[in-house]
Design a protein around this motif. Structure first.
Motif, short mmCIF file in Angstrom:
data_model
loop_
_atom_site.label_atom_id
_atom_site.label_comp_id
_atom_site.label_asym_id
_atom_site.label_seq_id
_atom_site.Cartn_x
_atom_site.Cartn_y
_atom_site.Cartn_z
N MET A 1 22.67 112.86 10.30
CA MET A 1 23.65 112.96 9.24
C MET A 1 23.72 114.43 8.81
O MET A 1 22.74 115.12 8.76
CB MET A 1 23.24 112.08 8.07
N ASP A 4 26.47 117.15 4.33
CA ASP A 4 27.57 116.74 3.46
C ASP A 4 27.10 115.64 2.50
O ASP A 4 26.37 114.74 2.88
CB ASP A 4 28.72 116.22 4.34
N THR A 5 27.53 115.71 1.26
CA THR A 5 27.10 114.72 0.26
C THR A 5 27.99 113.47 0.23
O THR A 5 27.61 112.47 -0.37
CB THR A 5 27.09 115.34 -1.14
N GLU A 6 29.14 113.52 0.86
CA GLU A 6 30.05 112.37 0.81
C GLU A 6 29.53 111.22 1.65
O GLU A 6 29.02 111.40 2.75
CB GLU A 6 31.43 112.76 1.33
N ARG A 7 29.66 110.01 1.11
CA ARG A 7 29.38 108.77 1.82
C ARG A 7 30.65 107.95 1.76
O ARG A 7 31.26 107.84 0.69
CB ARG A 7 28.22 107.99 1.19
N SER A 8 31.05 107.36 2.88
CA SER A 8 32.31 106.61 2.86
C SER A 8 32.30 105.50 3.89
O SER A 8 31.56 105.54 4.87
CB SER A 8 33.49 107.55 3.12
N VAL A 9 33.12 104.51 3.63
CA VAL A 9 33.42 103.44 4.57
C VAL A 9 34.91 103.16 4.48
O VAL A 9 35.55 103.46 3.48
CB VAL A 9 32.63 102.13 4.29
N ASN A 23 31.91 102.10 9.10
CA ASN A 23 31.30 103.33 8.60
C ASN A 23 31.72 104.51 9.47
O ASN A 23 32.41 104.34 10.48
CB ASN A 23 29.76 103.20 8.49
N ARG A 25 30.16 106.15 11.51
CA ARG A 25 29.59 106.12 12.86
C ARG A 25 30.23 105.05 13.73
O ARG A 25 29.85 104.86 14.87
CB ARG A 25 28.07 105.91 12.75
N CYS A 52 18.11 99.87 0.58
CA CYS A 52 17.81 101.24 0.17
C CYS A 52 16.37 101.35 -0.30
O CYS A 52 15.65 102.29 0.06
CB CYS A 52 18.77 101.68 -0.93
N THR A 124 18.98 105.88 -3.84
CA THR A 124 20.30 106.14 -4.42
C THR A 124 20.92 104.88 -5.01
O THR A 124 21.52 104.92 -6.09
CB THR A 124 21.23 106.74 -3.36
#
Length: 142
Positions: A1, A4-9, A23, A25, A52, A124
Motif C-alpha cells: 500500500m 497515501d492516506t485515502e481509503r476507498s471502495v 476495492n 486492488r 481491524c 482505525t
C-alpha cells in the motif's frame, strides 16, 4: 500500500437491494439487504471492527507464540429510537488460545494489553467508532 492516506471502495448495484463492493486492488464482495446470503452493511461493520482489531492484535501476540485458536465473535443490537437506526451494545469476544509453556504464557499475558492498545490507538475502525459509539470488549479463554 502506498503512503497515501485515502481509503476507498466502489459500490455497484447488481440488482434490487444488491451491490458489489470493489476495492482498489480489484477484490469484490457482494452486499445485500439480508434477504439473500450476501453480507449486510451492518454485518460488514461488525466484520470491519473485528477484522481491524484482530489484524492489529495478532502480530503483537503471535511473535511470542503462535495461537492455536484465534477467533473474534462480534455482535450488536440494532435499534430504532429518537436518534434513528443505530447499533448499541457492541461486543467483541476474543476466543484465543496459546500452546502450553513459557512462550504461550507470555502471549496470553500480553493479549489484554494488545487489545487495549488496538482499541485506544492502533485500530482505525475501533478508534473511529469510539468517537461516537462505545464498544465493549470481552476476552474469553485467555
Amino acid at each position: 500500500m502506498s503512503d497515501d492516506t485515502e481509503r476507498s471502495v466502489e459500490l455497484t448495484r447488481t440488482g434490487p437491494s444488491r451491490y458489489r463492493a470493489t476495492n482498489v486492488r480489484g477484490t469484490t464482495l457482494e452486499i445485500g439487504d439480508g434477504s439473500t446470503d450476501d453480507f449486510t452493511p451492518v454485518e460488514l461493520l461488525l466484520v470491519a471492527l473485528a477484522g481491524c482489531t484482530a489484524i492489529t492484535v495478532d502480530p503483537l501476540v503471535s511473535r511470542r507464540a503462535e495461537p492455536t485458536t484465534f477467533d473474534v465473535h462480534t455482535r450488536a443490537d440494532k435499534i430504532r429510537d429518537e436518534l434513528g437506526n443505530h447499533l448499541v451494545d457492541l461486543l467483541m469476544r476474543f476466543d484465543v488460545a496459546f500452546p502450553e509453556g513459557e512462550a504461550g504464557e507470555r502471549a496470553r499475558a500480553l493479549l489484554p494489553d494488545a487489545i487495549h492498545k488496538a482499541e485506544t490507538r492502533l485500530c482505525t475502525v475501533s478508534r473511529t467508532l469510539a468517537l461516537g459509539v462505545e464498544a465493549e470488549v470481552q476476552i474469553d479463554d485467555v
